[in-house]
Design a protein around this motif. Structure first.
Motif, PDB file in Angstrom:
ATOM      1  N   HIS A  68       0.815  -1.204  -0.233  1.00 61.22           N
ATOM      2  CA  HIS A  68      -0.106   0.131  -0.036  1.00 61.22           C
ATOM      3  C   HIS A  68       0.836   1.084  -0.064  1.00 61.22           C
ATOM      4  O   HIS A  68       1.363   1.708   0.957  1.00 61.22           O
ATOM      5  N   GLN A  71       0.527   4.190   2.618  1.00 63.54           N
ATOM      6  CA  GLN A  71       0.586   3.655   4.007  1.00 63.54           C
ATOM      7  C   GLN A  71       2.140   3.838   4.358  1.00 63.54           C
ATOM      8  O   GLN A  71       2.466   3.856   5.393  1.00 63.54           O
ATOM      9  N   LEU A  83      -6.941  -5.891  12.435  1.00 67.27           N
ATOM     10  CA  LEU A  83      -7.395  -5.373  11.010  1.00 67.27           C
ATOM     11  C   LEU A  83      -8.450  -4.425  10.987  1.00 67.27           C
ATOM     12  O   LEU A  83      -8.312  -3.148  10.679  1.00 67.27           O
ATOM     13  N   LEU A  87      -7.752  -0.385  10.466  1.00 66.24           N
ATOM     14  CA  LEU A  87      -8.011   0.413   9.289  1.00 66.24           C
ATOM     15  C   LEU A  87      -8.715   1.644   9.667  1.00 66.24           C
ATOM     16  O   LEU A  87      -8.306   2.738   9.031  1.00 66.24           O
ATOM     17  N   ARG A 195     -11.059  -2.471  -2.541  1.00 61.84           N
ATOM     18  CA  ARG A 195     -10.494  -2.683  -1.445  1.00 61.84           C
ATOM     19  C   ARG A 195     -10.472  -3.989  -0.836  1.00 61.84           C
ATOM     20  O   ARG A 195      -9.643  -4.913  -0.359  1.00 61.84           O
ATOM     21  N   HIS A 222      -8.026  -8.151  -1.086  1.00 63.82           N
ATOM     22  CA  HIS A 222      -7.514  -8.948  -0.067  1.00 63.82           C
ATOM     23  C   HIS A 222      -8.717  -9.924   0.423  1.00 63.82           C
ATOM     24  O   HIS A 222      -9.848  -9.802   0.093  1.00 63.82           O
ATOM     25  N   GLU A 225      -8.412 -12.585   5.568  1.00 64.23           N
ATOM     26  CA  GLU A 225      -7.034 -12.177   6.325  1.00 64.23           C
ATOM     27  C   GLU A 225      -7.208 -12.485   7.892  1.00 64.23           C
ATOM     28  O   GLU A 225      -6.292 -12.696   8.516  1.00 64.23           O
ATOM     29  N   CYS A 288       2.911  -8.501   8.020  1.00 65.96           N
ATOM     30  CA  CYS A 288       1.558  -7.657   8.359  1.00 65.96           C
ATOM     31  C   CYS A 288       0.690  -8.770   9.264  1.00 65.96           C
ATOM     32  O   CYS A 288       0.228  -8.247  10.200  1.00 65.96           O
ATOM     33  N   ASP A 314       3.352  -5.764   2.158  1.00 58.47           N
ATOM     34  CA  ASP A 314       2.205  -5.214   2.592  1.00 58.47           C
ATOM     35  C   ASP A 314       2.380  -4.085   3.552  1.00 58.47           C
ATOM     36  O   ASP A 314       1.677  -3.751   4.628  1.00 58.47           O
TER      37      ASP A 314
HETATM   38  N1  GUN Z   1      -8.215  -5.095   3.903  1.00 55.65           N
HETATM   39  C1  GUN Z   1      -8.566  -4.011   3.467  1.00 55.65           C
HETATM   40  N2  GUN Z   1      -7.627  -2.883   3.538  1.00 55.65           N
HETATM   41  C2  GUN Z   1      -6.575  -3.339   4.044  1.00 55.65           C
HETATM   42  C3  GUN Z   1      -5.324  -2.636   4.380  1.00 55.65           C
HETATM   43  O1  GUN Z   1      -5.054  -1.611   3.933  1.00 55.65           O
HETATM   44  N3  GUN Z   1      -4.098  -3.560   4.821  1.00 55.65           N
HETATM   45  C4  GUN Z   1      -4.629  -4.824   5.111  1.00 55.65           C
HETATM   46  N4  GUN Z   1      -3.359  -5.383   5.773  1.00 55.65           N
HETATM   47  N5  GUN Z   1      -5.517  -5.701   4.821  1.00 55.65           N
HETATM   48  C5  GUN Z   1      -6.734  -4.623   4.466  1.00 55.65           C
END
Ligand code: GUN
Ligand code: FE
Length: 422
Positions: A68, A71, A83, A87, A195, A222, A225, A288, A314
């Motif tokens: 990103h 970021q 997470l 965010l 996103r 994504h 996660e 991450c 990440d």
């Molecule tokens: N899932 C949605 N947006 C993000 C992000 O900016 N970083 C991470 N690690 N997971 C996400």
């Protein structure tokens, strides 16, 4: 003309299990592509200039398949949440700042400068929802000589008022405008970037799927996660078979059109098989996953199933741009999986982590990430001067040690498609 020969200690992957280690060898570059590695210069290349890097390791450039860019400025900060809270608290406020051109210019310049001098030669980057800042990032990257993909991010729900697009139609219109303006770039190409499912209405997902399919564009997002995120997707999409199905049913992943899904920490065999069937890359971002306590991706299962895969920094869930560091972390967390979770999941080998960061991830960009004949010549000349050793080491030992000990600056030179970056 990108015709030359590099002389040095050359290492590259052939398969996930085989490293080619060639001491004091010659790597031939013709028109920006490798013609292979030789112990002596073949007759028909005798007239090429020899770049003498004797004693230095030469490896393929690394691919960062998930980063990103907006970021980068706050990497190393805010590692105290999971997470979804992370965010809202850190990522969205920072990214919203890129609506100001002066901030975007300043912050993206810092990112691109550091990426240029990192081991990364190929990238897949998220930008923000802002068209002009995204084009600025693409221009800076184009200028750096690196190659890869950048995505204008789409978000039209479950996002704060200050960082949310007005409607699905407004988001799609902005995407079409951005795609048109992206045509000015050659080495940096656009990639469709919802996103993640929670930030995109069904109408937006379907519209983006149609744009990707009409324009033959790749997609990045994504997947699976974090446990809270996965529960949320179940609530939002009760009719979907699983998280991956929310992308497939919108046409965002399909056979014959590449896509990238970052993380896949909780993807089960069925989800990984669905990714494989839809030419989707599973991207491992171990740092991450540790920093925001998401979990550990079962990469051994990915290897067994044979899904495409690669590594991602990440940033800023991860704090470093070095994919050598990511290789090391992939190896470390795989040992924890084996030790703590499942003794059937063997930890990753040196061969496997090096392959993931070079040839496996590089395949997203075409023939990239190896020195076999026909591959685009992306190369790093490594600097081991900061890590002397009292004994003579084998080339394999030097490579293993460099992956563990190197920092971003430990590079002498970098080439992308045969062009010297520094
Ligand atoms: N899932 C949605 N947006 C993000 C992000 O900016 N970083 C991470 N690690 N997971 C996400
Ligand atoms: Fe991410």
């Amino acid at each position: 003309m990108n015709n030359f020969i590099m002389k040095g200690d050359i290492c590259y992957s052939e398969t996930s299990d085989t490293l080619r280690l060639c001491e004091d060898a010659y790597l031939i570059c013709e028109n920006g592509r490798s013609m292979g590695v030789f112990t002596q210069i073949p007759e028909n290349y005798q007239h090429f200039e020899v770049l003498d890097y004797t004693g230095h390791m030469i490896v393929p450039g690394l691919s960062d398949l998930h980063v990103h860019a907006p970021q980068y400025a706050y990497r190393g900060l805010g590692m105290d949440m999971e997470l979804l809270e992370w965010l809202e608290t850190y990522a969205f406020p920072e990214e919203s700042g890129y609506k100001e051109p002066a901030y975007a210019d300043k912050a993206y310049s810092m990112f691109v400068q550091d990426l240029k001098y990192s081991p990364t030669t190929r990238f897949c980057a998220f930008a923000t929802i802002h068209t002009s800042a995204t084009l600025k990032l693409m221009a800076l990257l184009e200028n750096s000589g690196l190659k890869g993909y950048v995505g204008k991010v789409n978000m039209d729900r479950n996002s704060p008022d200050y960082y949310c697009e007005e409607s699905a139609e407004a988001s799609l219109e902005a995407t079409r405008e951005w795609l048109m303006q992206s045509e000015q770039f050659h080495n940096v190409r656009p990639i469709i970037t919802p996103r993640f499912t929670p930030s995109c209405t069904d109408a937006l997902m379907m519209g983006l799927g149609a744009i990707a399919s009409e324009n033959h564009l790749a997609v990045q997002s994504h997947l699976s996660e974090n446990l809270g995120e996965i529960d949320w997707v179940k609530e939002l999409c009760p009719d979907s078979k699983n998280y991956m199905d929310t992308y497939i049913s919108a046409g965002l992943a399909a056979p014959g059109r590449k896509s990238i899904m970052a993380h896949c920490v909780y993807s089960d065999e069925r989800e990984i098989q669905m990714m494989k069937d839809n030419d989707t890359y599973a991207i491992h971002c171990p740092q991450c996953n540790m920093n925001i306590a998401s979990g550990i991706a079962p990469v051994r299962k990915w290897l067994d199933i044979g899904v495409h895969m690669g590594l991602g920094s990440d940033v800023a869930g991860g704090a470093t741009l070095s994919i050598f560091r990511t290789m090391m972390e992939a190896r470390q967390v795989s040992k924890l999986v084996w030790r703590l979770l499942d003794q059937n999941l063997k930890s990753l080998t040196l061969e496997e982590i090096f392959w993931m960061g070079t040839k496996a991830g590089g395949s997203f960009f075409g023939k990239v990430g190896s020195f076999e004949p026909g591959y685009e010549l992306d190369a790093l000349v490594l600097d081991e001067s900061r890590m002397p050793h009292p004994q003579a080491l084998t080339l394999r030992q030097r490579l293993e040690r460099y992956i563990c000990l190197s920092e971003n600056g430990d590079l002498l030179h970098k080439y992308v498609s045969g062009n010297k970056i520094f």
